[in-house]
Write an enzyme that holds these catalytic residues in place. Structure first.
Site, PDB file in Angstrom:
ATOM      1  N   LYS A 165       0.017   2.839  -1.030  1.00  0.00           N
ATOM      2  CA  LYS A 165      -0.882   3.280  -2.384  1.00  0.00           C
ATOM      3  C   LYS A 165      -2.294   3.911  -1.783  1.00  0.00           C
ATOM      4  O   LYS A 165      -3.375   3.307  -2.120  1.00  0.00           O
ATOM      5  CB  LYS A 165      -1.043   1.868  -2.828  1.00  0.00           C
ATOM      6  CG  LYS A 165      -0.313   1.609  -4.222  1.00  0.00           C
ATOM      7  CD  LYS A 165      -0.672   0.293  -5.040  1.00  0.00           C
ATOM      8  CE  LYS A 165       0.170  -0.723  -5.148  1.00  0.00           C
ATOM      9  NZ  LYS A 165      -0.120  -1.683  -5.869  1.00  0.00           N
ATOM     10  N   ASP A 210       6.517  -9.136  -3.933  1.00  0.00           N
ATOM     11  CA  ASP A 210       6.764 -10.109  -5.000  1.00  0.00           C
ATOM     12  C   ASP A 210       5.553  -9.804  -6.151  1.00  0.00           C
ATOM     13  O   ASP A 210       4.493  -9.258  -5.961  1.00  0.00           O
ATOM     14  CB  ASP A 210       6.551 -11.450  -4.430  1.00  0.00           C
ATOM     15  CG  ASP A 210       4.952 -11.750  -4.045  1.00  0.00           C
ATOM     16  OD1 ASP A 210       4.535 -10.930  -3.325  1.00  0.00           O
ATOM     17  OD2 ASP A 210       4.703 -12.916  -4.390  1.00  0.00           O
ATOM     18  N   PHE A 239       1.760  -1.371  -9.766  1.00  0.00           N
ATOM     19  CA  PHE A 239       2.514  -2.532  -9.148  1.00  0.00           C
ATOM     20  C   PHE A 239       3.799  -2.673  -8.829  1.00  0.00           C
ATOM     21  O   PHE A 239       4.439  -2.661  -9.791  1.00  0.00           O
ATOM     22  CB  PHE A 239       1.811  -3.830 -10.005  1.00  0.00           C
ATOM     23  CG  PHE A 239       1.846  -5.105  -8.945  1.00  0.00           C
ATOM     24  CD1 PHE A 239       1.083  -5.444  -8.161  1.00  0.00           C
ATOM     25  CD2 PHE A 239       3.034  -5.815  -9.408  1.00  0.00           C
ATOM     26  CE1 PHE A 239       1.100  -6.509  -7.530  1.00  0.00           C
ATOM     27  CE2 PHE A 239       3.229  -7.091  -8.427  1.00  0.00           C
ATOM     28  CZ  PHE A 239       2.368  -7.186  -7.530  1.00  0.00           C
ATOM     29  N   THR A 280      -6.378  -5.817   4.129  1.00  0.00           N
ATOM     30  CA  THR A 280      -5.472  -6.725   4.857  1.00  0.00           C
ATOM     31  C   THR A 280      -5.129  -6.129   6.475  1.00  0.00           C
ATOM     32  O   THR A 280      -5.388  -6.650   7.477  1.00  0.00           O
ATOM     33  CB  THR A 280      -3.948  -7.084   4.264  1.00  0.00           C
ATOM     34  OG1 THR A 280      -4.279  -7.409   3.050  1.00  0.00           O
ATOM     35  CG2 THR A 280      -3.054  -7.956   5.093  1.00  0.00           C
ATOM     36  N   GLU A 330       4.605  -3.549   8.079  1.00  0.00           N
ATOM     37  CA  GLU A 330       4.009  -3.652   6.468  1.00  0.00           C
ATOM     38  C   GLU A 330       4.731  -3.309   5.538  1.00  0.00           C
ATOM     39  O   GLU A 330       5.466  -2.358   5.600  1.00  0.00           O
ATOM     40  CB  GLU A 330       2.532  -3.101   6.122  1.00  0.00           C
ATOM     41  CG  GLU A 330       1.322  -4.231   6.585  1.00  0.00           C
ATOM     42  CD  GLU A 330       1.254  -4.874   5.420  1.00  0.00           C
ATOM     43  OE1 GLU A 330       2.321  -5.369   4.825  1.00  0.00           O
ATOM     44  OE2 GLU A 330       0.234  -5.777   5.274  1.00  0.00           O
ATOM     45  N   ASP A 331       4.919  -4.102   4.264  1.00  0.00           N
ATOM     46  CA  ASP A 331       5.534  -3.561   3.140  1.00  0.00           C
ATOM     47  C   ASP A 331       4.732  -2.518   2.464  1.00  0.00           C
ATOM     48  O   ASP A 331       5.126  -1.651   2.080  1.00  0.00           O
ATOM     49  CB  ASP A 331       5.576  -4.902   2.326  1.00  0.00           C
ATOM     50  CG  ASP A 331       4.391  -5.681   1.980  1.00  0.00           C
ATOM     51  OD1 ASP A 331       3.532  -5.481   2.424  1.00  0.00           O
ATOM     52  OD2 ASP A 331       4.630  -6.627   1.025  1.00  0.00           O
ATOM     53  N   ASP A 391      -2.650  -1.100   0.465  1.00  0.00           N
ATOM     54  CA  ASP A 391      -3.334  -0.934  -0.895  1.00  0.00           C
ATOM     55  C   ASP A 391      -4.719  -0.641  -0.672  1.00  0.00           C
ATOM     56  O   ASP A 391      -4.859   0.730  -0.298  1.00  0.00           O
ATOM     57  CB  ASP A 391      -3.051  -2.137  -1.826  1.00  0.00           C
ATOM     58  CG  ASP A 391      -3.575  -2.114  -3.168  1.00  0.00           C
ATOM     59  OD1 ASP A 391      -4.423  -1.366  -3.432  1.00  0.00           O
ATOM     60  OD2 ASP A 391      -3.196  -2.935  -4.211  1.00  0.00           O
ATOM     61  N   THR A 392      -5.633  -1.701  -0.653  1.00  0.00           N
ATOM     62  CA  THR A 392      -7.001  -1.150  -0.515  1.00  0.00           C
ATOM     63  C   THR A 392      -7.181  -1.315   1.128  1.00  0.00           C
ATOM     64  O   THR A 392      -8.026  -0.512   1.509  1.00  0.00           O
ATOM     65  CB  THR A 392      -7.917  -2.727  -0.732  1.00  0.00           C
ATOM     66  OG1 THR A 392      -7.545  -3.573  -0.278  1.00  0.00           O
ATOM     67  CG2 THR A 392      -7.806  -2.759  -2.231  1.00  0.00           C
ATOM     68  N   GLY A 393      -6.328  -1.682   2.055  1.00  0.00           N
ATOM     69  CA  GLY A 393      -6.293  -1.583   3.328  1.00  0.00           C
ATOM     70  C   GLY A 393      -7.172  -2.690   3.770  1.00  0.00           C
ATOM     71  O   GLY A 393      -7.070  -3.040   5.146  1.00  0.00           O
ATOM     72  N   ARG A 423      11.449 -10.810  -4.847  1.00  0.00           N
ATOM     73  CA  ARG A 423      11.661 -10.142  -3.463  1.00  0.00           C
ATOM     74  C   ARG A 423      13.163  -9.750  -3.158  1.00  0.00           C
ATOM     75  O   ARG A 423      13.247  -8.891  -2.321  1.00  0.00           O
ATOM     76  CB  ARG A 423      11.256 -11.469  -2.453  1.00  0.00           C
ATOM     77  CG  ARG A 423       9.591 -11.728  -2.582  1.00  0.00           C
ATOM     78  CD  ARG A 423       9.276 -12.586  -1.436  1.00  0.00           C
ATOM     79  NE  ARG A 423       8.062 -13.395  -1.551  1.00  0.00           N
ATOM     80  CZ  ARG A 423       6.968 -12.863  -1.228  1.00  0.00           C
ATOM     81  NH1 ARG A 423       6.746 -11.511  -0.705  1.00  0.00           N
ATOM     82  NH2 ARG A 423       5.734 -13.555  -1.237  1.00  0.00           N
TER      83      ARG A 423
HETATM   84  P1  IMP Z   1      -4.460  -4.509   0.581  1.00  0.00           P
HETATM   85  O1  IMP Z   1      -5.287  -5.554   1.523  1.00  0.00           O
HETATM   86  O2  IMP Z   1      -5.226  -4.309  -0.571  1.00  0.00           O
HETATM   87  O3  IMP Z   1      -3.924  -3.533   1.565  1.00  0.00           O
HETATM   88  O4  IMP Z   1      -3.015  -5.344   0.287  1.00  0.00           O
HETATM   89  C1  IMP Z   1      -2.106  -5.331   1.040  1.00  0.00           C
HETATM   90  C2  IMP Z   1      -1.097  -6.427   0.806  1.00  0.00           C
HETATM   91  O5  IMP Z   1      -1.029  -6.778  -0.973  1.00  0.00           O
HETATM   92  C3  IMP Z   1       0.199  -6.079   0.849  1.00  0.00           C
HETATM   93  O6  IMP Z   1       0.775  -6.508   2.262  1.00  0.00           O
HETATM   94  C4  IMP Z   1       1.229  -6.841  -0.408  1.00  0.00           C
HETATM   95  O7  IMP Z   1       1.517  -8.208   0.114  1.00  0.00           O
HETATM   96  C5  IMP Z   1       0.158  -7.065  -1.479  1.00  0.00           C
HETATM   97  N1  IMP Z   1       0.288  -5.826  -2.338  1.00  0.00           N
HETATM   98  C6  IMP Z   1      -0.518  -4.798  -2.546  1.00  0.00           C
HETATM   99  N2  IMP Z   1      -0.063  -3.939  -3.676  1.00  0.00           N
HETATM  100  C7  IMP Z   1       1.162  -4.721  -3.914  1.00  0.00           C
HETATM  101  C8  IMP Z   1       2.195  -4.292  -5.217  1.00  0.00           C
HETATM  102  O8  IMP Z   1       2.290  -3.149  -5.813  1.00  0.00           O
HETATM  103  N3  IMP Z   1       3.266  -5.374  -5.328  1.00  0.00           N
HETATM  104  C9  IMP Z   1       3.161  -6.422  -4.202  1.00  0.00           C
HETATM  105  N4  IMP Z   1       2.384  -6.850  -3.379  1.00  0.00           N
HETATM  106  C10 IMP Z   1       1.429  -5.790  -3.222  1.00  0.00           C
HETATM  107 MG    MG Z   2       2.032  -7.690   2.655  1.00  0.00          MG
END
Ligand code: IMP
Ligand code: MG
Length: 172
Positions: A128, A156, A149, A104, A96-97, A100-102, A162
């Site tokens: 994060k 992106d 962010f 995904t 994963e890149d 954030d919330t988790g 990117r």
């Molecule tokens: P989550 O489901 O909130 O954990 O979000 C994960 C996905 O949101 C990552 O795989 C990223 O593609 C995107 N994302 C979350 N934070 C950032 C950020 O700061 N910059 C760019 N993409 C982000």
């Molecule tokens: Mg991603």
């Protein structure tokens, strides 16, 4: 006006990717081969650098999910590109890149479990942590960052930035 401020340099990223690859190579030295599953698109550059530094046999597959709108995560994770490989009985590492919330990753993990791999681990370049809404185990972490962010090195903002070789904070 969008403004960029360098947060993690190219050299810092390269050093960290090498360390992560060394840990992975050590941990999986006794295994058959591993399958790296890259969550597109954000993790494609990280995957490309990471896989070339790993010293154990590996295969690569891609999955794509969507949940982000602009600079905000949503709970509605969708799979927009499915796996091609059969992962049953295999050792899987999700690449994963950023977490954030988790939402995904939680979704991807549950989805991959349906295919009965032998093991699932997670390797993320960025975490994060302060934004986490669902607990997920992360086995390999590059950098923990604050609630900013960020873009670059695959990440992106509305499909831009990117290609940057560093990670920058984006402000508007
Ligand atoms: P989550 O489901 O909130 O954990 O979000 C994960 C996905 O949101 C990552 O795989 C990223 O593609 C995107 N994302 C979350 N934070 C950032 C950020 O700061 N910059 C760019 N993409 C982000
Ligand atoms: Mg991603």
């Amino acid at each position: 006006m969008e403004k960029l401020k360098v947060l993690i340099t190219k050299a810092q990223i390269q050093k960290k990717v090498k360390e992560l690859a060394e840990s992975l190579s050590r941990d999986y030295s006794k295994n058959d081969y591993i399958i790296l599953i890259c969550n597109l698109k954000g993790a494609f550059i990280f995957l490309a650098d990471l896989c070339r530094k790993i010293k154990v046999p590996l295969c690569i597959d891609f999955i794509a999910t969507s949940s982000y709108e602009g600079t905000e995560s949503t709970e509605n994770v969708r799979i927009i590109k499915d796996l091609k490989m059969n992962i049953m009985g295999k050792d899987i590492i999700i690449v994963e890149d950023i977490v954030d919330t988790g939402y995904t990753l939680a979704y991807i993990i549950e989805y991959l479990k349906l295919h009965h791999p032998k093991s699932i681990k997670v390797c993320t370049l960025l975490d994060k942590k302060c934004k986490r809404k669902v607990e997920i185990p992360i086995d390999y972490t590059g950098f923990i960052i604050d609630n900013r962010f960020v873009v670059g090195y695959g990440l992106d903002y509305n499909e831009r930035y990117r290609e940057l070789e560093y990670i920058a904070e984006l402000s508007r």
